[in-house]
Design a protein around this motif. Structure first.
Motif, PDB file in Angstrom:
ATOM      1  N   ALA A  11      36.123  38.392  33.167  1.00  0.00           N
ATOM      2  CA  ALA A  11      36.078  37.308  34.086  1.00  0.00           C
ATOM      3  C   ALA A  11      36.277  37.845  35.444  1.00  0.00           C
ATOM      4  O   ALA A  11      37.179  38.797  35.598  1.00  0.00           O
ATOM      5  N   MET A  12      35.632  37.285  36.419  1.00  0.00           N
ATOM      6  CA  MET A  12      35.780  38.106  37.876  1.00  0.00           C
ATOM      7  C   MET A  12      36.595  36.978  38.891  1.00  0.00           C
ATOM      8  O   MET A  12      36.497  35.622  38.475  1.00  0.00           O
ATOM      9  N   LEU A  13      37.181  37.431  39.736  1.00  0.00           N
ATOM     10  CA  LEU A  13      37.685  36.478  40.858  1.00  0.00           C
ATOM     11  C   LEU A  13      36.790  36.494  42.094  1.00  0.00           C
ATOM     12  O   LEU A  13      36.374  37.493  42.366  1.00  0.00           O
ATOM     13  N   ALA A  14      36.826  35.269  42.605  1.00  0.00           N
ATOM     14  CA  ALA A  14      36.251  35.192  43.894  1.00  0.00           C
ATOM     15  C   ALA A  14      37.067  34.176  44.761  1.00  0.00           C
ATOM     16  O   ALA A  14      37.960  33.742  44.218  1.00  0.00           O
ATOM     17  N   HIS A  15      36.749  34.249  46.039  1.00  0.00           N
ATOM     18  CA  HIS A  15      37.380  33.380  47.132  1.00  0.00           C
ATOM     19  C   HIS A  15      36.821  33.098  48.131  1.00  0.00           C
ATOM     20  O   HIS A  15      35.891  33.870  48.585  1.00  0.00           O
ATOM     21  N   ILE A  16      36.901  31.737  48.388  1.00  0.00           N
ATOM     22  CA  ILE A  16      36.280  31.079  49.714  1.00  0.00           C
ATOM     23  C   ILE A  16      37.573  30.707  50.516  1.00  0.00           C
ATOM     24  O   ILE A  16      38.091  29.688  50.203  1.00  0.00           O
ATOM     25  N   PRO A  17      37.930  31.575  51.732  1.00  0.00           N
ATOM     26  CA  PRO A  17      39.354  31.215  52.465  1.00  0.00           C
ATOM     27  C   PRO A  17      38.962  30.193  53.255  1.00  0.00           C
ATOM     28  O   PRO A  17      38.338  30.408  54.611  1.00  0.00           O
ATOM     29  N   VAL A  18      39.595  28.883  53.127  1.00  0.00           N
ATOM     30  CA  VAL A  18      39.664  27.791  54.274  1.00  0.00           C
ATOM     31  C   VAL A  18      41.046  27.117  54.445  1.00  0.00           C
ATOM     32  O   VAL A  18      41.046  26.011  54.816  1.00  0.00           O
ATOM     33  N   GLY A  19      41.997  28.024  54.043  1.00  0.00           N
ATOM     34  CA  GLY A  19      43.200  27.469  54.399  1.00  0.00           C
ATOM     35  C   GLY A  19      43.705  27.929  55.744  1.00  0.00           C
ATOM     36  O   GLY A  19      43.202  27.984  56.648  1.00  0.00           O
ATOM     37  N   THR A  20      45.059  27.389  55.824  1.00  0.00           N
ATOM     38  CA  THR A  20      45.676  27.377  57.030  1.00  0.00           C
ATOM     39  C   THR A  20      45.851  28.996  57.635  1.00  0.00           C
ATOM     40  O   THR A  20      45.591  29.331  58.629  1.00  0.00           O
ATOM     41  N   GLY A  21      46.531  29.806  56.946  1.00  0.00           N
ATOM     42  CA  GLY A  21      46.917  31.271  57.387  1.00  0.00           C
ATOM     43  C   GLY A  21      45.623  31.989  57.058  1.00  0.00           C
ATOM     44  O   GLY A  21      45.347  32.807  58.237  1.00  0.00           O
ATOM     45  N   GLY A  22      45.364  32.437  56.024  1.00  0.00           N
ATOM     46  CA  GLY A  22      44.140  33.214  55.842  1.00  0.00           C
ATOM     47  C   GLY A  22      44.606  34.758  56.060  1.00  0.00           C
ATOM     48  O   GLY A  22      43.884  35.558  56.272  1.00  0.00           O
ATOM     49  N   ASP A  23      45.950  34.982  55.275  1.00  0.00           N
ATOM     50  CA  ASP A  23      46.240  36.580  55.643  1.00  0.00           C
ATOM     51  C   ASP A  23      45.565  37.276  54.466  1.00  0.00           C
ATOM     52  O   ASP A  23      45.119  38.494  54.959  1.00  0.00           O
ATOM     53  N   PHE A  24      45.349  36.928  53.599  1.00  0.00           N
ATOM     54  CA  PHE A  24      44.396  38.001  52.678  1.00  0.00           C
ATOM     55  C   PHE A  24      43.016  38.418  53.123  1.00  0.00           C
ATOM     56  O   PHE A  24      42.845  39.491  52.993  1.00  0.00           O
ATOM     57  N   ARG A  25      42.591  37.390  53.634  1.00  0.00           N
ATOM     58  CA  ARG A  25      41.012  37.776  54.227  1.00  0.00           C
ATOM     59  C   ARG A  25      41.070  38.675  54.957  1.00  0.00           C
ATOM     60  O   ARG A  25      40.116  39.395  55.406  1.00  0.00           O
ATOM     61  N   LYS A  26      42.199  38.627  56.031  1.00  0.00           N
ATOM     62  CA  LYS A  26      42.305  39.636  57.024  1.00  0.00           C
ATOM     63  C   LYS A  26      42.467  40.983  56.596  1.00  0.00           C
ATOM     64  O   LYS A  26      41.847  41.902  57.241  1.00  0.00           O
ATOM     65  N   SER A  27      43.007  41.450  55.373  1.00  0.00           N
ATOM     66  CA  SER A  27      43.133  42.602  54.856  1.00  0.00           C
ATOM     67  C   SER A  27      41.579  43.201  54.497  1.00  0.00           C
ATOM     68  O   SER A  27      41.270  44.150  54.679  1.00  0.00           O
ATOM     69  N   LEU A  28      40.589  42.256  54.068  1.00  0.00           N
ATOM     70  CA  LEU A  28      39.304  42.506  53.976  1.00  0.00           C
ATOM     71  C   LEU A  28      38.402  42.402  54.988  1.00  0.00           C
ATOM     72  O   LEU A  28      37.235  42.588  54.715  1.00  0.00           O
ATOM     73  N   GLN A  29      38.791  42.112  56.033  1.00  0.00           N
ATOM     74  CA  GLN A  29      38.050  42.014  57.408  1.00  0.00           C
ATOM     75  C   GLN A  29      37.242  40.786  57.181  1.00  0.00           C
ATOM     76  O   GLN A  29      35.914  40.981  57.745  1.00  0.00           O
ATOM     77  N   TRP A  30      37.385  39.741  56.382  1.00  0.00           N
ATOM     78  CA  TRP A  30      36.520  38.556  56.328  1.00  0.00           C
ATOM     79  C   TRP A  30      36.679  37.657  57.492  1.00  0.00           C
ATOM     80  O   TRP A  30      38.017  37.532  58.065  1.00  0.00           O
TER      81      TRP A  30
END
Length: 389
Positions: A158-177
């Motif tokens: 199985a694979m992981l996916a993410h739709i970042p819609v929260g307050t902080g969003g620190d993880f998405r910044k590492s991926l430049q999303w």
């Protein structure tokens, strides 16, 4: 297999055979733990240098499960989710993905529920689990990819996916999303997945109350744990950056720096005095956009550790631009190193031992949650998950 859901307080999943009997996605992933580095040696370990493996994802949404935190983004996720799901389906149809109406959706109603929902979905044969929410929601879903208290994965494929819609969003910044939902949908529907590392922390190591937790972004101890508690219980009306900055100021005013003992890669123990914060990083950012570890890479097989020691509140205020840009690593009171394993102890005692007062404990946070206090053992699990991106 197909997925069918019934949800009350927690969701349950039943499995129904389809005509072809196939899972929609397959990829290989190692189940075993990485080998422990040899004891001794002060040099930083080498990063994983093999080329990043990009795996094609079959263009079918059968077996996709969306785990949605409706409370994220101040409740806007729950309000907007029907439209968000419709937008996703329309984009999938436009890109000629199949089985668009076969996606499963479950909404969380309380903290940590996403972990159980993810495990249930994976045991029922889910191919991709999509975390819809902020960093906390993502962390709960990541935790659900592993058996409780173990490094063994619930599903090898199985694979992981993410739709970042929260307050902080620190993880998405590492991926430049970006923060645009349409960009997240486009990213999911590219049809590729790449391996990413996962961190693990054993909080209260060596004590009867030890807690085993995985983290996808950053774990830390010291003032950051107090700051996380403040941030989690205060209003986010002013947005993530101001919210976390104000929580940081309040936390630094209350926290007394402590001396810590650390041992990396089973080498020699070292004492570091007056530690404000020790961050064990898989991603680059925490605290609403502070670039605590500019060199961190979620796919290099390493933990990047940043130590702030001897910082005053004045230091923090003066260094604010550098903390958000990453230039703080050149400051005399900042220390950085990389490792694969890290043991951290309070120099004043065993941390969560019987009889210790709460004021004496050095708290630990993982991806913004605060499960306990030192002693703690951290390690990296290289290429532990496949991330659809």
């Amino acid at each position: 297999f197909g997925l069918s859901w019934s949800a009350e307080d927690t969701a349950t999943i039943t499995m129904e055979p389809t005509s072809d009997g196939k899972l929609p996605v397959s990829c290989s992933a190692e189940e075993d733990l990485p080998p422990t580095p040899a004891r001794g040696g002060g040099e930083a370990p080498s990063a994983v240098t093999s080329p990043t493996t990009i795996t094609a994802v079959e263009q079918s949404l059968k077996g996709w499960v969306f785990v949605v935190n409706p409370s994220s983004a101040g409740g806007r996720t729950g309000q907007n989710w029907p439209n968000m799901l419709q937008t996703f389906k329309e984009a999938a149809i436009a890109k000629r993905w199949r089985d668009v109406d076969d996606v499963a959706v479950v909404l969380t109603s309380k903290p940590n529920q996403a972990t159980d929902l993810t495990r249930n979905a994976l045991r029922a044969g889910a191919a991709v689990v999509v975390a819809v929410g902020g960093d906390g929601s993502l962390s709960e879903v990541v935790q659900g990819f592993f058996e409780e208290g173990s490094h063994n994965k619930v599903s090898a494929t199985a694979m992981l996916a993410h739709i970042p819609v929260g307050t902080g969003g620190d993880f998405r910044k590492s991926l430049q999303w970006t923060t645009r939902y349409e960009d997240a949908v486009e990213c999911l529907l590219k049809g590729t997945a790449t391996p990413v590392d996962v961190g693990h922390g054993l909080i209260g190591a060596g004590t009867p109350a030890a807690v085993s937790r995985h983290f996808i972004n950053i774990a830390s101890c010291g003032s950051s744990a107090l700051i996380a508690q403040i941030a989690n219980t205060s209003s986010k009306i002013f947005g993530s950056t101001i919210h976390f900055y104000l929580a940081t100021v309040r936390g630094l005013l209350r926290y007394q720096p402590r001396s810590l003992r650390v041992c990396r890669d089973e080498g020699e123990w070292e004492e570091i005095k007056d530690v404000n914060c020790l961050a064990v990083c898989n991603g680059k950012y925490f605290g609403g956009g502070m670039m605590v570890a500019p060199d961190a890479d979620i796919a290099d097989g390493l933990l990047h550790v940043t130590v702030w020691a001897g910082f005053s509140l004045v230091d923090f205020v003066l260094l604010t631009p550098a903390i958000y840009s990453g230039e703080h690593v050149g400051h005399a009171k900042t220390r950085c190193f990389a490792c694969r394993t890290l043991e951290v102890r309070s120099a004043g005692g065993q941390g969560q031992s019987v009889g210790r007062q709460a004021a004496d404990l050095v708290g630990v946070e993982l991806d913004g949650e605060t499960p306990g206090a030192l002693p703690a053992d951290f390690r990296v699990l290289p290429a532990a998950l496949m991330l659809v991106a």
